[in-house]
Enzyme design. Structure first.
Site, short mmCIF file in Angstrom:
data_model
loop_
_atom_site.label_atom_id
_atom_site.label_comp_id
_atom_site.label_asym_id
_atom_site.label_seq_id
_atom_site.Cartn_x
_atom_site.Cartn_y
_atom_site.Cartn_z
N GLN A 1 22.17 -11.83 45.10
CA GLN A 1 23.25 -12.69 45.29
C GLN A 1 24.15 -12.26 46.58
OE1 GLN A 1 24.98 -12.02 41.07
NE2 GLN A 1 25.84 -14.00 41.75
N ASN B 1 21.17 -6.63 33.10
CA ASN B 1 22.77 -7.38 33.01
C ASN B 1 22.28 -8.46 32.33
OD1 ASN B 1 24.96 -8.18 34.69
ND2 ASN B 1 23.85 -10.02 34.88
N GLU B 2 23.20 -8.72 31.33
CA GLU B 2 23.35 -10.05 30.48
C GLU B 2 21.83 -10.31 30.02
OE1 GLU B 2 25.54 -13.11 32.55
OE2 GLU B 2 27.52 -11.78 32.31
C1 BGC Z 1 26.42 -12.74 36.16
C2 BGC Z 1 26.76 -12.81 37.70
C3 BGC Z 1 27.40 -14.22 37.90
C4 BGC Z 1 28.73 -14.25 37.26
C5 BGC Z 1 29.52 -15.66 37.51
C6 BGC Z 1 27.45 -13.15 35.21
O1 BGC Z 1 26.74 -14.25 34.37
O2 BGC Z 1 26.26 -11.46 35.70
O3 BGC Z 1 25.43 -12.56 38.15
O4 BGC Z 1 27.65 -14.67 39.21
O5 BGC Z 1 28.48 -13.95 35.84
O6 BGC Z 1 28.94 -16.78 37.00
#
Ligand code: BGC
Length: 394
Positions: free
Chosen positions: A24, A162-163
């Protein structure tokens, strides 16, 4: 509670940070599956990531700026596609780059909180069996070994995935992330393989003396009439599989943006008249308090780090209000004895918001899309001053 976030006694050593992810912000991440996806005419991505905010070259200035604003921690991710551009081929130069990023953090008394996997993969992962193949666990473990070997001595907290719930659901059930599949059985398989990959990475990180955990997308799912069963099903399939996996971890990263109501047939639209953010989410900062409690409880007492919380808006005064109320929730949890080690605002900078492109503005710091000039917003100075005041024990 009506906490004044500047005065609620956050513990000494609390991490006051902001967060980003490699794809990002770095720019030029052409060897990743997301880059390929952005250029695939069948994808739903608004625009390509391109140069992003060129943090690959500007990390020193960025870290210095975050420190100057008052933050003492920075969460960023290592890009697997750079570290292992082809299967088994590791880039010493890429690993050295991330070592320099960690060093820059230490030079500015910023604690590096490092994520190994933030949605993106090297392109070869998908052609080589992807996350459906149990072999991914050993591949990810080897990438983890190399990365921890290169930077482990400079890292404060290590986040494996991450997530993973968003990664598995968007990529394998909703068809919205690469590899754009739509199959519930495949999602289950992918979840199982990620859990195994995570376990191995936890072991590797711990051998290097690091606290290790995963970060989870959690919403405050609230029941609307008749929605009890449906809500329980969403929690089971979407969050609990990873809360369960995090039971023996050193921390769980909570990432929360809003709430959603669940009725008998599924999730409901945002209530009429409610304020919505640029993502279409309801403005509801109180969600964080609920998810911290749930994460702590459902993991059987694992320590919590708020690894993401934030709002996409052009109105920076709403950002301040959102964070002020969210921090009130964090302090209420702390007051009850729930161990919360830190709060990371998402995001440090306006950046590439996946399928939405550059439209949503999550940043505390704006970025000129032509010159890459960084322009801190009033919210950055505000949150930085809370960080500084609390770090000094004011
Ligand atoms: C993610 C980010 C994303 C943010 C905002 C999360 O789901 O880890 O990468 O930009 O939320 O949507």
């Amino acid at each position: 509670m009506s906490a004044d976030a500047g005065r609620v006694g956050f513990p000494e050593g609390f991490l006051w940070g902001t967060a980003t992810a490699a794809h990002q912000v770095e720019g030029g991440n052409w060897n990743s599956d997301w880059w390929a996806w952005e250029h695939d005419p069948s994808s739903n991505v608004a625009e390509p990531s391109g140069d992003a905010i060129d943090q690959y070259h500007r990390y020193r200035e960025d870290i210095a700026l975050l420190a100057e604003l008052g933050f003492n921690a920075y969460r960023f991710s290592v890009e697997w596609a750079r570290v292992e551009p082809e299967p088994g081929e590791y880039s010493a130069a890429a690993l050295e780059h991330y070592r320099r990023v960690c060093q820059a953090c230490h030079e500015h008394s910023i604690a590096p909180v490092v994520t190994l996997h933030h949605f993106t993969n090297p392109r070869w992962v998908h052609t080589d069996g992807g996350f459906e193949d149990p072999a991914i666990a050993e591949r990810f473990a080897e990438y983890t070994r190399r990365t921890v070997g290169a930077i482990g001595d400079l890292v404060d907290y290590l986040c494996t995935f991450n997530e993973p719930n968003v990664f598995a659901t968007a990529g394998y059930l909703a068809g919205a992330f690469p590899p754009a599949k739509r199959d519930a059985t495949t999602r289950r398989l992918v979840n199982a393989n990620i859990v195994e990959a995570h376990r191995r990475a936890v072991e590797i990180g711990r051998q290097a003396g690091l606290p290790v955990g995963l970060t989870l997308a959690m919403q405050d799912w609230q029941v609307a009439e008749g929605g009890e069963e449906r809500r329980a099903r969403i929690l089971r399939n979407y969050e609990d599989v990873y809360l369960e996996a995090a039971r023996d971890d050193d921390f769980i990263g909570v990432q929360t943006y809003s709430r959603e109501f669940v009725g008998a047939e599924g999730t409901l639209p945002v209530p009429e008249g409610a304020e919505v953010t640029q993502m279409g989410y309801e403005f509801y900062p109180e969600a964080l308090e609920a998810t911290i409690r749930r994460a702590h409880q459902e993991t059987g007492g694992t320590r919590v780090v708020v690894t993401e919380n934030g709002i996409a808006t052009d109105d920076d005064t709403r950002r301040v209000e959102y964070v002020r109320r969210a921090l009130g929730g964090v302090s209420a949890c702390l007051a009850e004895g729930i161990p919360v080690d830190g709060y990371f605002y998402w995001s440090s900078f306006d950046n590439f918001e996946w399928a939405e492109g550059y439209r949503p503005k999550f940043g505390l710091i704006g970025v000129d899309r032509e010159s890459f000039e960084r322009r801190p917003k009033p919210s950055a100075a505000w949150l930085g001053s809370i960080a500084r005041a609390n770090a000094l024990g004011d």
